[in-house]
Design an enzyme around this catalytic site. Structure first.
Site, mmCIF file in Angstrom:
data_model
loop_
_atom_site.group_PDB
_atom_site.id
_atom_site.type_symbol
_atom_site.label_atom_id
_atom_site.label_comp_id
_atom_site.label_asym_id
_atom_site.label_seq_id
_atom_site.Cartn_x
_atom_site.Cartn_y
_atom_site.Cartn_z
ATOM 1 N N LYS A 54 -26.478 30.315 -12.912
ATOM 2 C CA LYS A 54 -27.729 30.946 -13.342
ATOM 3 C C LYS A 54 -27.463 31.945 -14.472
ATOM 4 O O LYS A 54 -28.211 32.004 -15.452
ATOM 5 C CB LYS A 54 -28.399 31.652 -12.154
ATOM 6 C CG LYS A 54 -28.963 30.660 -11.144
ATOM 7 C CD LYS A 54 -29.309 31.290 -9.801
ATOM 8 C CE LYS A 54 -29.716 30.216 -8.802
ATOM 9 N NZ LYS A 54 -29.932 30.728 -7.444
ATOM 10 N N GLN A 98 -29.421 36.390 -4.337
ATOM 11 C CA GLN A 98 -28.868 35.109 -3.889
ATOM 12 C C GLN A 98 -28.763 35.083 -2.358
ATOM 13 O O GLN A 98 -28.223 36.006 -1.753
ATOM 14 C CB GLN A 98 -27.481 34.898 -4.532
ATOM 15 C CG GLN A 98 -26.867 33.554 -4.231
ATOM 16 C CD GLN A 98 -27.652 32.379 -4.825
ATOM 17 O OE1 GLN A 98 -28.128 32.439 -5.949
ATOM 18 N NE2 GLN A 98 -27.805 31.327 -4.045
ATOM 19 N N ASP A 121 -38.337 34.200 -7.942
ATOM 20 C CA ASP A 121 -38.124 33.110 -6.978
ATOM 21 C C ASP A 121 -39.450 32.680 -6.339
ATOM 22 O O ASP A 121 -39.525 31.623 -5.726
ATOM 23 C CB ASP A 121 -37.164 33.568 -5.862
ATOM 24 C CG ASP A 121 -35.757 33.026 -6.066
ATOM 25 O OD1 ASP A 121 -35.610 32.040 -6.816
ATOM 26 O OD2 ASP A 121 -34.832 33.585 -5.456
#
Ligand code: NAD
Length: 293
Positions: A54, A98, A121
């Site tokens: 990412k 994460q 997200d």
């Protein structure tokens, strides 16, 4: 083989270059560089490789990544304090924590502290709630589900009025992708681990989104001829012919289903690359929203 292959890798590459162009314009015209904070706790190998991917993807399109690497022993209050600090930082337009977090930290407590304006997200309960409600729009749509719909639209597959079946009902994929399809005017059914006779339900679908985490579960004779099949599943199966000893397969039996379906995504190279592209898109959109673009 009759199905057209939906090349997620190529589509994601096109999207990334579109994003890079927009990022360049934003910094030229508004002196604004989109920023994504990627927070990782501990040193799980799989999480580290996702995070590195990412961060690298950000660098490639000109998004500034803020790398927050915290030790395994960090306490929940310390992690939440870091999230608050990122919420307050005007250079950060998206915050990604994460998962999974170490066992002593409650993930829900941490995720719900992320400002919904920076929830790239799209997992904040308020964003999911807005996704579920008619006439409301979330600030961000979850990346993998958004990537699935983008694959359909960029392949010229219309959703409106179609019968769509989603296999799986997780908070991360199955549920939000069902809500997105509903928003796009599909008639949806959700098949899950307690569904009896899933085959007969899946066989009616014009669009199948598979997100069950069950290797090659969906067979050729479960599919309506000509259907569009999007395979989110990513499952490692033993393969002694590979150096690593395993290979990745989807939830769909690609060999069988590709003979019946109209469109199909491969695994790997289908949905996976789209998830990262949508994360970049969400971060860019977060930055644009701040300056009213
Ligand atoms: P999960 O385990 O949280 O949820 C799985 C869902 O599938 C559950 O709702 C369960 O009820 C349902 N299910 C399980 N067995 C079933 C069966 N036999 N029949 C019907 N439904 C069944 O998983 P998840 O996080 O939603 O992920 C699903 C899959 O997608 C996994 O393989 C995961 O690795 C993959 N994934 C890929 C990406 C990507 O970017 N490509 C992103 C997220 C998840």
């Amino acid at each position: 083989m009759s199905a057209k292959i939906i090349d997620g890798k190529a589509i994601a590459q096109t999207i990334r270059s579109e994003i890079a162009d927009e990022v360049r314009l934003l910094s030229q015209n508004h002196a604004k560089v989109p920023g994504l904070a990627v927070v990782i706790v501990g040193n799980r190998k799989d999480s580290q490789s996702y995070v590195n991917m990412k961060r690298k993807a950000c660098a490639e399109v000109g998004i500034k990544s803020f790398d927050i690497d915290l030790p395994e022993q960090v306490s929940e209050p310390e992690l939440i304090a870091k999230v608050h600090e990122l919420n307050a930082n005007p250079e950060v337009h998206g915050i990604l924590v994460q998962l999974p977090l170490p066992k002593h930290i409650n993930e829900e407590n941490v995720l719900s502290e992320i400002s919904i304006e920076k929830d790239v997200d799209g997992f904040h309960p308020l964003n999911i709630g807005k996704l579920a409600m008619k006439g409301r729009d979330p600030l961000f749509q979850p990346c993998t589900p958004k990537g699935c719909l983008e694959l359909l639209s960029r392949s010229g597959i219309s959703i409106k009025g179609k019968k769509a079946v989603v296999v799986g009902r997780s908070n991360i994929v199955g549920l939000p992708v069902s809500l997105l399809l509903l928003k796009a005017d599909a008639t949806i059914s959700i098949v899950h681990s307690r569904t009896t006779d899933p085959e007969s339900i899946i066989r009616e679908a014009d669009i199948v989104i598979a997100a069950a985490g069950q290797a090659m579960m969906i067979k050729g004779d479960w599919i309506k001829p000509g259907a569009a099949v999007i395979d989110v599943g990513t499952n490692a199966v033993d393969d002694p012919s590979k150096k690593s000893g395993y290979r990745l397969v989807g939830d769909v039996d690609f060999h069988e289903v590709s003979k019946v379906a109209g469109w199909i995504t491969p695994v790997p190279g289908g949905v996976g690359p789209m998830t990262v592209a949508m994360l970049l898109r969400n971060t860019l959109d977060g930055a644009k929203r701040v300056i009213g673009q």
